[in-house]
Design a protein around this motif. Structure first.
Motif, short mmCIF file in Angstrom:
data_model
loop_
_atom_site.label_atom_id
_atom_site.label_comp_id
_atom_site.label_asym_id
_atom_site.label_seq_id
_atom_site.Cartn_x
_atom_site.Cartn_y
_atom_site.Cartn_z
N GLU A 131 33.75 -4.91 -2.64
CA GLU A 131 34.12 -3.54 -2.97
C GLU A 131 33.70 -3.28 -4.42
N PRO A 132 33.37 -2.05 -4.75
CA PRO A 132 32.94 -1.76 -6.13
C PRO A 132 33.91 -2.24 -7.20
N ASP A 133 35.21 -2.16 -6.93
CA ASP A 133 36.20 -2.59 -7.92
C ASP A 133 36.18 -4.10 -8.14
N ALA A 134 35.79 -4.87 -7.14
CA ALA A 134 35.79 -6.33 -7.23
C ALA A 134 34.48 -6.88 -7.80
N LEU A 135 33.48 -6.04 -7.93
CA LEU A 135 32.16 -6.48 -8.38
C LEU A 135 32.21 -7.16 -9.74
N PHE A 136 32.94 -6.58 -10.67
CA PHE A 136 32.96 -7.11 -12.03
C PHE A 136 33.63 -8.48 -12.10
N ASP A 137 34.62 -8.71 -11.26
CA ASP A 137 35.25 -10.03 -11.21
C ASP A 137 34.26 -11.08 -10.72
N LEU A 138 33.41 -10.71 -9.77
CA LEU A 138 32.42 -11.65 -9.23
C LEU A 138 31.31 -11.95 -10.23
N LEU A 139 31.09 -11.03 -11.17
CA LEU A 139 30.06 -11.23 -12.19
C LEU A 139 30.56 -12.06 -13.37
N ASP A 140 31.88 -12.26 -13.43
CA ASP A 140 32.48 -13.02 -14.52
C ASP A 140 31.88 -14.43 -14.58
N GLY A 141 31.46 -14.82 -15.74
CA GLY A 141 30.88 -16.15 -15.92
C GLY A 141 29.37 -16.20 -15.79
N ILE A 142 28.75 -15.13 -15.36
CA ILE A 142 27.28 -15.09 -15.27
C ILE A 142 26.76 -14.56 -16.60
N PRO A 143 25.92 -15.32 -17.29
CA PRO A 143 25.39 -14.87 -18.58
C PRO A 143 24.62 -13.54 -18.44
#
Length: 123
Positions: free
Chosen positions: A30-42
């Motif tokens: 979901e769009p709201d969860a996208l940023f959590d999944l990107l956490d830790g990616i340089p």
């Protein structure tokens, strides 16, 4: 003679900057969860991922969303003029997708049953 071969996940992930499984999770999120999944990616990897996703028609929109997490310099370093354009697109206000919408602004009705006339033509 041409041989037909199956397409596998490896075919798509060969030039992808993150593991294919992560791409699957990102595209299904979901769009709201996208940023959590990107956490830790340089950021440099996110920029390359944004360009990679943007280059595929079915992941174009998520590529723009991921590009919004990167600065212009990083996107430019990842893809030159394409990165510059992607940065510009990612800073624009998002509009609703027009896929499946016709000129009247309403969604097209899809029928898998065929037309009423065609159904009675074989009786």
């Amino acid at each position: 003679m041409n041989q037909v071969r199956s397409i596998t996940a490896a075919d798509f992930s060969s030039d992808c900057p993150v593991p294919f499984e992560r791409v699957v999770r990102l595209t299904r999120a979901e769009p709201d969860a996208l940023f959590d999944l990107l956490d830790g990616i340089p950021e440099a990897t996110r920029a390359r991922l944004a360009v990679w996703l943007y280059g595929r028609s079915h992941t174009h929109e998520i590529g723009v969303r991921i590009a919004a997490t990167c600065d212009g310099t990083t996107l430019h370093q990842a893809a030159g003029l394409v990165g510059d354009r992607l940065h510009e697109l990612s800073r624009r206000p998002r509009t609703a997708s027009s896929y499946g919408v016709h000129a009247g602004g309403t969604r097209r009705q899809v029928s898998l049953g065929g037309s009423h006339v065609a159904a009675h033509a074989f009786v």
